[in-house]
Design an enzyme around this catalytic site. Structure first.
Site, short mmCIF file in Angstrom:
data_model
loop_
_atom_site.label_atom_id
_atom_site.label_comp_id
_atom_site.label_asym_id
_atom_site.label_seq_id
_atom_site.Cartn_x
_atom_site.Cartn_y
_atom_site.Cartn_z
N ASN A 85 -1.60 -33.29 -45.80
CA ASN A 85 -1.75 -34.73 -45.78
C ASN A 85 -1.47 -35.27 -47.00
OD1 ASN A 85 -1.42 -37.37 -45.04
ND2 ASN A 85 -3.63 -37.65 -44.31
N CYS B 251 -1.50 -38.31 -41.52
CA CYS B 251 -1.53 -37.24 -40.59
C CYS B 251 -2.94 -36.86 -39.94
CB CYS B 251 -0.99 -36.11 -41.33
SG CYS B 251 1.01 -36.52 -41.91
N TRP C 141 2.83 -37.42 -39.21
CA TRP C 141 3.58 -38.80 -39.34
C TRP C 141 4.43 -38.68 -40.59
CZ3 TRP C 141 4.70 -43.05 -42.09
CH2 TRP C 141 5.34 -44.12 -41.58
N LYS D 199 1.00 -58.39 -34.59
CA LYS D 199 0.64 -57.79 -33.28
C LYS D 199 2.02 -57.63 -32.46
CE LYS D 199 -2.41 -56.12 -34.27
NZ LYS D 199 -2.65 -56.70 -35.75
N GLU E 114 4.29 -55.40 -33.92
CA GLU E 114 4.10 -53.90 -34.12
C GLU E 114 4.17 -53.09 -32.84
OE1 GLU E 114 0.49 -53.47 -37.22
OE2 GLU E 114 -0.06 -54.67 -35.44
N GLU F 187 -1.50 -63.16 -37.89
CA GLU F 187 -1.98 -61.86 -37.30
C GLU F 187 -1.18 -61.85 -35.77
OE1 GLU F 187 -4.09 -58.51 -36.35
OE2 GLU F 187 -3.23 -59.40 -38.11
#
Length: 630
Positions: A118, A17, A92, A507, A510, A503
């Site tokens: 947080n 957060c 979040w 990506k 995500e 990786e």
């Protein structure tokens, strides 16, 4: 004092957060809202502010983005005009749906005390039950609301206390992690902040002070900051700040100068932060090497580990702990260190390291890697390794972060702030750093001084080669247009480019929400080949190195099953173009250094596929930038 039962409860905390606070002579509301916008990469499912205007405390919060909060008519309330102190939060959530009532700040029943938080209060269930018996009503599903009622209960029971002491006493009953700001209209000229496991920084201005969970909202106003350490509490007023331990012992703090500018946290004409950060990579790699790569001397100078270099070289084993993208960089670190320095290396997920009772001792070195320097799992691995007597070295980006403070030695990547949630330049910065580390450890071992000099010469040429790859952006966008509707992707690489395949797949997952998997190319026949058909794009990293002929065979295997091949190949390669549907050419480079080049087309491809699908790449669903609690 309440009786406290120490129970581990279901987590309803706030993992990543944004916290911002201000006290000074300017109107607080615009400063807080602008600060929250700069922190939205840390959380964006709800937002809120609390403003102090004399004896009036006004709280406004709602589900959604900071922009929604900013345009709400409540901002125009008379009680908010002229307020020169306040706190703000962008959330979040890990548990508990995003909603108005779960948004921060949380207030007490009287409306004269507010808290933003947080972290996770692990024993919140027990505390909540105690407070319910005292007649407190809870309006949210969060653990954070316990804090405001606990402080209120303690303060109301002991009238001799003030906001600082009531907060301190409350935190002695709290188990878990917190970054905390508390304000009250009963003491309207102060903000109480505390930290345990969740970062907080105080910015020092002229007659004004700024509070935030990282420096992004502060750098516009001042570059002088103080980082709170775990177990510290500070009282911030217009006159100054005082930092103490939870045990009420005053702490001396060092004022740090921020090493980045406001321009670094602006988009600079790019549509998204992610694209800006992809394009920053040539400059970032150059900055990582600046002052460290001594071409004239044919050596690497890493001042942060100089005092420990002999112990690092003599290590019986090196273990690298990291999470997410940093874990993929760590895999490359394993390959590089074993190749150049001939020291055995293991790579662990930081989230698993301490739970498997690792065999680590005084002859071992543990390297922890984290962009933020605050990743909770990586910090836990760091502390476990130290307890077992290992030398712990850190690689991180944020000066003054917890990992930087708690490791015995380490190096900053100097990549500048990374705002995009999907990490890009952090990966290339970390791999560049690991390449230099491997060469630094290699002296007097497996390779000669002249070979080290050749590797450093090639490394110094990588920024220019990376810039050439970025010129292929329009070609990569065209490829993205052809494949944006695919349901699945497979990424294949061998040797140094296997971690790059991982990786690249991460990506795409995500930011586009397309299922993607990365594999060693040789493993394709051991399962993933069953997935390949005419609807399956397969991205294969096929650069010229010792595995080239094997990779060509893998491409043939995919083609024979009607898979659609997108290849990353070395310039001048005509064989791959004969086999692949699409080829993205990168400059020639030796095997160990190619990951710094091959990863860039994969980042751009993921970016363009995601934007073509209408995804917000800077704020991917269910993700936020920094995981600061477990």
């Amino acid at each position: 004092m309440p009786r406290v039962l120490f129970l581990v409860a279901v987590n309803k905390g706030n993992v990543m957060c944004g916290i911002v606070g201000y006290i000074g002579w300017r109107e607080a509301s615009p400063l807080l809202l602008k600060g929250l916008k700069r922190l939205e990469y840390r959380g964006y499912d709800s937002a809120g502010i609390a403003l102090l205007n004399g004896s009036v405390l006004t709280v406004m919060k709602q589900k959604g983005s900071v922009s929604g909060l900013e345009t709400d008519t409540c901002v125009e309330r008379a009680s908010m005009q002229g307020a020169t102190a306040g706190i703000g939060h962008t959330r979040w959530a890990t548990h508990g749906e995003p909603s108005d009532r779960n948004a921060h700040p949380h207030e007490n029943a009287a409306g004269d005390l507010a808290v933003i938080h947080n972290g996770i209060i692990e024993n919140y269930s027990a505390l909540k039950q105690e407070l319910l018996t005292e007649g407190y009503l809870f309006l949210s599903e969060t653990d954070s609301e316990v804090l405001v009622h606990l402080i209120d209960w303690i303060w109301s029971r002991e009238t001799s206390l003030n906001l600082e002491s009531a907060t301190r006493q409350a935190l002695r009953h709290v188990e878990g992690a917190y970054g905390l700001c508390v304000v009250s209209s009963r003491e309207p000229d102060k903000i109480v902040v505390a930290r345990k496991g969740s970062p907080l920084v105080i910015g020092i201005g002229e007659g004004e002070f700024f509070i935030a969970s990282d420096a992004a909202p502060i750098v516009e106003h001042t570059k002088k900051v103080v980082y709170l350490a775990d177990g510290e509490l500070a009282v911030v007023t217009r006159e100054g700040y005082c930092v103490k331990s939870i045990e009420n012992i005053e702490q001396e703090k060092i004022v740090t100068e921020l090493d980045f500018s406001l321009e670094k946290i602006e988009k600079g004409g790019f549509e998204h932060f992610m694209l800006k950060e992809i394009f920053e990579q040539p400059e970032v790699m150059h900055d990582v090497m600046r002052g460290r790569v001594r071409l004239g001397e044919g050596r690497v100078c890493l001042g942060g580990i100089a005092d420990y270099l002999d112990r690092l070289k003599q290590a019986k084993r090196i273990t690298i702990c990291a999470c997410g993208t940093s874990w993929h960089a760590a895999l490359l670190g394993e390959y590089l260190i074993e190749e150049f320095a001939r020291i055995p290396v293991e790579v662990d997920y930081a989230s698993e390291f301490r739970y498997r009772n690792p065999i680590v001792g005084s002859d071992d070195v543990v390297i922890v890697i984290s962009q933020s320097g605050e990743t909770a799992d990586t910090l836990a691995a760091l502390r476990t390794a130290k307890e077992k007597g290992a030398l712990v070295m850190g690689i991180c980006n944020v000066v003054g972060s917890t990992i930087a403070r708690e490791t015995q030695c380490g190096m900053y990547t100097h990549a500048g702030p990374e705002i995009g949630v999907a990490s890009t330049k952090a990966f290339t910065a970390q791999v560049t750093m690991l390449y230099m580390l491997a060469l630094s450890l290699s002296k007097d071992k497996s390779i000669s001084q002249s070979e080290i000099a050749l590797h450093l010469r090639e490394l110094s040429e990588i920024p220019e080669k990376a810039a050439r790859i970025l010129q292929l952006d329009s070609q990569i966008q065209s490829i993205a247009e052809r494949f944006k509707d695919a349901k699945n992707f497979l990424y294949l690489g061998r040797g140094y480019n296997f971690p790059v395949a991982l990786e690249g797949a991460l990506k795409l997952k995500e930011i586009s929400y397309i299922h993607a998997e990365g594999y060693p190319a040789a493993e394709m026949k051991h399962g993933p080949i069953a997935l390949i058909d005419e609807d399956m794009p397969v991205i294969i990293i096929a650069t010229h190195d010792s595995t080239y002929s094997k990779i060509l065979s893998n491409i043939e295997e995919v083609r024979s099953r009607k898979g659609r091949v997108i290849a990353i190949a070395s310039e001048g390669d005509t064989e791959v173009s004969r086999l692949a549907e699409e080829v993205i050419y990168i400059p020639q480079a030796s095997g160990p250094i190619t990951p710094l080049l091959t990863v860039i087309p994969l980042q751009l491809l993921a970016y363009h596929i995601a934007t073509l699908r209408g995804c917000n790449v800077d704020r991917p669903r269910n993700l936020a930038k920094s995981v600061t609690v477990e």
